[in-house]
Design an enzyme around this catalytic site. Sequence first.
Site, short mmCIF file in Angstrom:
data_model
loop_
_atom_site.label_atom_id
_atom_site.label_comp_id
_atom_site.label_asym_id
_atom_site.label_seq_id
_atom_site.Cartn_x
_atom_site.Cartn_y
_atom_site.Cartn_z
N CYS A 44 12.23 -4.20 15.86
CA CYS A 44 11.96 -3.16 16.85
C CYS A 44 10.73 -3.58 17.66
CB CYS A 44 11.75 -1.82 16.16
SG CYS A 44 13.15 -1.37 15.12
N CYS B 138 -3.63 5.89 7.35
CA CYS B 138 -2.52 6.01 6.49
C CYS B 138 -2.06 4.71 5.97
CB CYS B 138 -1.33 6.66 7.09
SG CYS B 138 -1.70 8.24 7.65
N CYS C 13 10.11 -6.79 7.22
CA CYS C 13 11.36 -6.16 7.67
C CYS C 13 12.19 -7.23 8.38
CB CYS C 13 11.05 -5.01 8.63
SG CYS C 13 12.50 -4.01 9.05
N CYS D 68 7.14 -2.17 17.08
CA CYS D 68 6.68 -2.10 15.69
C CYS D 68 6.13 -3.45 15.27
CB CYS D 68 7.84 -1.69 14.78
SG CYS D 68 7.45 -1.78 13.02
N GLU E 299 0.82 -1.20 0.00
CA GLU E 299 0.00 0.00 0.00
C GLU E 299 0.86 1.25 0.00
OE1 GLU E 299 -2.97 -0.30 2.99
OE2 GLU E 299 -4.34 -1.15 1.53
N SER F 75 15.01 6.94 13.16
CA SER F 75 14.09 6.39 14.16
C SER F 75 14.86 6.22 15.45
CB SER F 75 13.56 5.04 13.69
OG SER F 75 12.73 5.22 12.58
N CYS G 235 3.81 8.52 0.99
CA CYS G 235 4.56 7.63 1.87
C CYS G 235 4.80 6.30 1.13
CB CYS G 235 3.78 7.42 3.16
SG CYS G 235 4.70 6.50 4.39
#
Length: 409
Positions: free
Chosen positions: A145, A379, A141, A148, A121, A259, A134
């Site tokens: 983290c 988002c 990934c 996340c 997306e 980050s 974005c």
Amino acid sequence: MTDILSLDRPARPAARPVALSEMPTLIGLTREEMGKALAEVGVAERQVKMRVSQLWHWLYVRGVSDFDHMTNVSKDMREMLKRHFTIARPEIVDEQISTDGTRKWLLRFPARGAGRPVEIETVYIPEEGRGTLCISSQVGCTLTCSFCHTGTQKLVRNLTAEEILSQLLLARDRLGDFPDRDTPPGTIAPAEGRKVSNVVMMGMGEPLYNFESVKTALLIATDGDGLSLSKRRVTLSTSGIVPEIYRTGAEIGVMLAISLHAVRDDLRDMLVPINKKYPLKDLMDACRAYPGLSNARRITFEYVMLEGVNDSLEDAKELVKLLKGVPAKINLIPFNPWPGTNYQCSQWEQIEKFADFINAAGYASPIRTPRGRDILAACGQLKSESERMRKVDRMAFEAMMIANHGADD
Ligand code: SAH
Ligand code: SF4
């Protein structure tokens, strides 16, 4: 041994026509790669350079996705190109528009030699006087983290340069950012008034673990003879892959977002485990060395607000100390919870106190607010081909992208 020709032997099967989706693409190639691809299919050596400029203009200034719209290219050449290449956009599986104007596209990319097909997306966030796209760099990934949701999901695969760049091309198609088809060849789309004025590499994935493709895509997006995005309006967000931060500065030159999320190594080791490999000192050294920093060109430090974990005024004080001497702004991101997480978002008053402290120390510290909630992407939420992926990715992507709109000028 003599080979005896048997007339009974079945005739060799005719070559299978290559599906459009499996054809090599011309999108996302550097000029050199495009020249090589053209020469390989028989474009005369002396013509290659001219053809590359011609195609570059059609693809990235005019935004065409059909060879037949290249009106100053001869019919024979167009037919030849069509036989060998595609310039088609990814399939739009779904498009949603929020009441606040945020748009979300679910895109499907065919396999095209890069492993399995994927759906990702892309989210567009319009704001007063600008619009931010974005973009994702990976599906999943490899990092973990702890706050996340993507960190709980394995990497499915890296996106190719074509797939990264196509997110921008498609958004510009849909938002009317390319000139009309009837405008004469040579037309340049004015930079003023473009809907997509800013790009953030803040979707899914760690862009610096897919360095080459991200680099190629961003250099094409910022090429002055093509899409012409200003490098100051492109921001790449990383969890802190130190060697590639140096390379980003030297080879790409876009704006940087880090980050950060913690100001002490022991805590950052837990929140952003890549910190064990590249601790704060090394990370901050890389930031200080980032080329071209000034008050007008600052690094963005992203800081997720986790209740009782990293949100004390002591942390705010340390943060100010840590950033001393670095032209910086701090984006405070209210934590977006997901099922199974042990973290909670800080209380609003605490976020404000934290922000006030940093502001008083002279740093801009906007608090990000979610957009597009009614289309459940406030988002963006990744939907993948399997139901399992769909659920996991959706949450992860939504959480991340809620946090990530709002690039910096
Ligand atoms: N992998 C890169 C790019 C992703 S950007 C990176 O980590 O920088 C995504 C941003 O959203 C990062 O700052 C990330 O730390 C943050 N984020 C991830 N999960 C979040 C959550 N649940 N709530 C708020 N922010 C989150
Ligand atoms: Fe990967 Fe970024 Fe999520 Fe960390 S925050 S797991 S690097 S996507």
